[in-house]
Design a protein around this motif. Structure first.
Motif, PDB file in Angstrom:
ATOM      1  N   PHE A 148      -2.033   2.381   9.054  1.00 25.97           N
ATOM      2  CA  PHE A 148      -1.806   2.422   7.871  1.00 25.97           C
ATOM      3  C   PHE A 148      -2.829   1.545   6.912  1.00 25.97           C
ATOM      4  CE2 PHE A 148       3.173   2.865   8.380  1.00 25.97           C
ATOM      5  CZ  PHE A 148       3.458   2.416   9.175  1.00 25.97           C
ATOM      6  N   TYR A 163      -3.032   0.197   3.016  1.00 27.37           N
ATOM      7  CA  TYR A 163      -2.514  -1.174   1.929  1.00 27.37           C
ATOM      8  C   TYR A 163      -3.286  -1.704   0.856  1.00 27.37           C
ATOM      9  CZ  TYR A 163       1.965  -1.096   3.775  1.00 27.37           C
ATOM     10  OH  TYR A 163       3.511  -1.365   4.939  1.00 27.37           O
ATOM     11  N   GLN A 202      -4.155  -4.065  -2.498  1.00 26.94           N
ATOM     12  CA  GLN A 202      -3.482  -4.770  -3.215  1.00 26.94           C
ATOM     13  C   GLN A 202      -4.737  -4.790  -4.351  1.00 26.94           C
ATOM     14  OE1 GLN A 202      -4.176  -8.364  -0.891  1.00 26.94           O
ATOM     15  NE2 GLN A 202      -2.191  -9.414  -2.355  1.00 26.94           N
ATOM     16  N   MET A 221       1.165  -6.054  -2.727  1.00 23.48           N
ATOM     17  CA  MET A 221       0.466  -4.682  -2.032  1.00 23.48           C
ATOM     18  C   MET A 221       1.408  -3.530  -1.882  1.00 23.48           C
ATOM     19  SD  MET A 221      -1.300  -5.897   0.634  1.00 23.48           S
ATOM     20  CE  MET A 221      -0.581  -5.750   2.372  1.00 23.48           C
ATOM     21  N   PHE A 225      -6.561  -3.409   3.101  1.00 29.79           N
ATOM     22  CA  PHE A 225      -5.757  -3.699   4.218  1.00 29.79           C
ATOM     23  C   PHE A 225      -5.756  -2.358   5.193  1.00 29.79           C
ATOM     24  CE2 PHE A 225      -5.806  -8.240   3.760  1.00 29.79           C
ATOM     25  CZ  PHE A 225      -5.844  -8.181   2.649  1.00 29.79           C
ATOM     26  N   PHE A 270      -2.698  -6.523  10.911  1.00 27.82           N
ATOM     27  CA  PHE A 270      -3.572  -5.866  10.054  1.00 27.82           C
ATOM     28  C   PHE A 270      -4.545  -6.839  10.112  1.00 27.82           C
ATOM     29  CE2 PHE A 270      -0.430  -5.087   6.218  1.00 27.82           C
ATOM     30  CZ  PHE A 270       0.095  -5.502   6.728  1.00 27.82           C
ATOM     31  N   GLY A 271      -5.334  -6.336   9.646  1.00 33.49           N
ATOM     32  CA  GLY A 271      -7.125  -6.099   9.602  1.00 33.49           C
ATOM     33  C   GLY A 271      -7.296  -7.803   8.628  1.00 33.49           C
ATOM     34  N   ALA A 272      -8.108  -7.905   8.312  1.00 35.94           N
ATOM     35  CA  ALA A 272      -8.829  -9.028   7.564  1.00 35.94           C
ATOM     36  C   ALA A 272      -9.150  -9.185   5.996  1.00 35.94           C
ATOM     37  CB  ALA A 272      -9.876 -10.108   8.194  1.00 35.94           C
ATOM     38  N   GLY A 273      -9.000  -7.560   6.391  1.00 35.19           N
ATOM     39  CA  GLY A 273      -9.682  -6.624   4.710  1.00 35.19           C
ATOM     40  C   GLY A 273     -10.628  -6.257   4.633  1.00 35.19           C
TER      41      GLY A 273
END
Lengths: 112, 114
Positions: free
Chosen positions: B35, B37, B39, B45, B91, B104-107
């Motif tokens: 996915f 996402y 934000q 989100m 993300f 999730f990754g760190a963004g």
């Protein structure tokens, strides 16, 4: 549309206090989640629940507990708040298995 | 355990141009979901796009598309015709098949400049 509502957008508490963060969803989702979001770390799962009165620990459950007495409501509890729990807290909900999560606006919690 | 890596903490792009955000993940699973996402500064989100690992065709949602390379465990997001409203944290997230929770990754903080 799914609506996930977190009770507060900003909250300031003192160390040692018991803190409650509330989350309500209106789409009859089985799953509910609590994350904390910190810069450079992304979202880390604290706890999740797949049914009423059921809960599972996530990656960082220490210092937290949860309660799910009704399907639509999932509460995160900081038993004795500490300064290292200052963070953004995000609640999410989803249908079971393989489904995307829907998020609330978040609560920015400061522990002084 | 699955890990998700976003190697670009910040990116910027000029309005109307194209930008690609990278994401890699580590898993031993053969079937899973990925996915992206978004934000925005208002903080909620929202889901941008979803990819099922057993589908070879790359997912597309309007100006958003992915480049899914299963062998390389790579899942990049391409935003075409960037708009000011695309300014946000993005993300990348991984979910095992028949599972409920995501990683999730760190963004990546994306800024679209006028």
């Amino acid at each position: 549309d799914v609506k996930v509502t977190q009770s507060s957008r900003y909250l300031v508490k003192r160390t040692g206090e018991k803190v409650f963060l509330e989350c309500v969803q209106d789409m009859d989702h089985e799953n509910m989640f609590w994350y904390r979001q910190d810069p450079g770390l992304g979202l880390r799962l604290i706890y999740f629940s797949y049914d009423v009165k059921m809960k599972e620990k996530g990656d960082i459950p220490e210092g937290y507990s949860v309660s799910r007495e009704k399907k639509e409501r999932f509460s995160l509890i900081l038993e004795s708040a500490s300064t290292n729990q200052t963070s953004m807290y995000l609640c999410a909900s989803s249908l079971p298995k393989n489904q995307p999560q829907h998020f609330g606006d978040g609560t920015r919690l400061s522990i002084l | 355990a699955q890990t998700v890596t976003q190697s670009q903490p910040e990116m910027s792009v000029q309005e109307a141009e194209t930008v690609t955000l990278s994401c890699t993940y580590d898993t031993s699973e053969s079937n899973y979901y990925l996915f992206w996402y978004k934000q925005p500064p208002s903080r909620q989100m929202i889901l941008v796009i979803r990819q099922e690992a057993y589908k070879q065709q790359n997912a597309t949602e309007n100006r958003f598309s992915v480049n899914f390379q299963k062998a390389a465990k790579s899942f990049s997001l391409k935003i075409s015709d960037s708009q000011l409203g695309d300014t946000a944290m993005y993300f990348c997230a991984f979910m095992k098949h028949n599972n409920n929770d995501m990683r999730f990754g760190a963004g990546t903080r994306l800024t679209v400049k006028p």
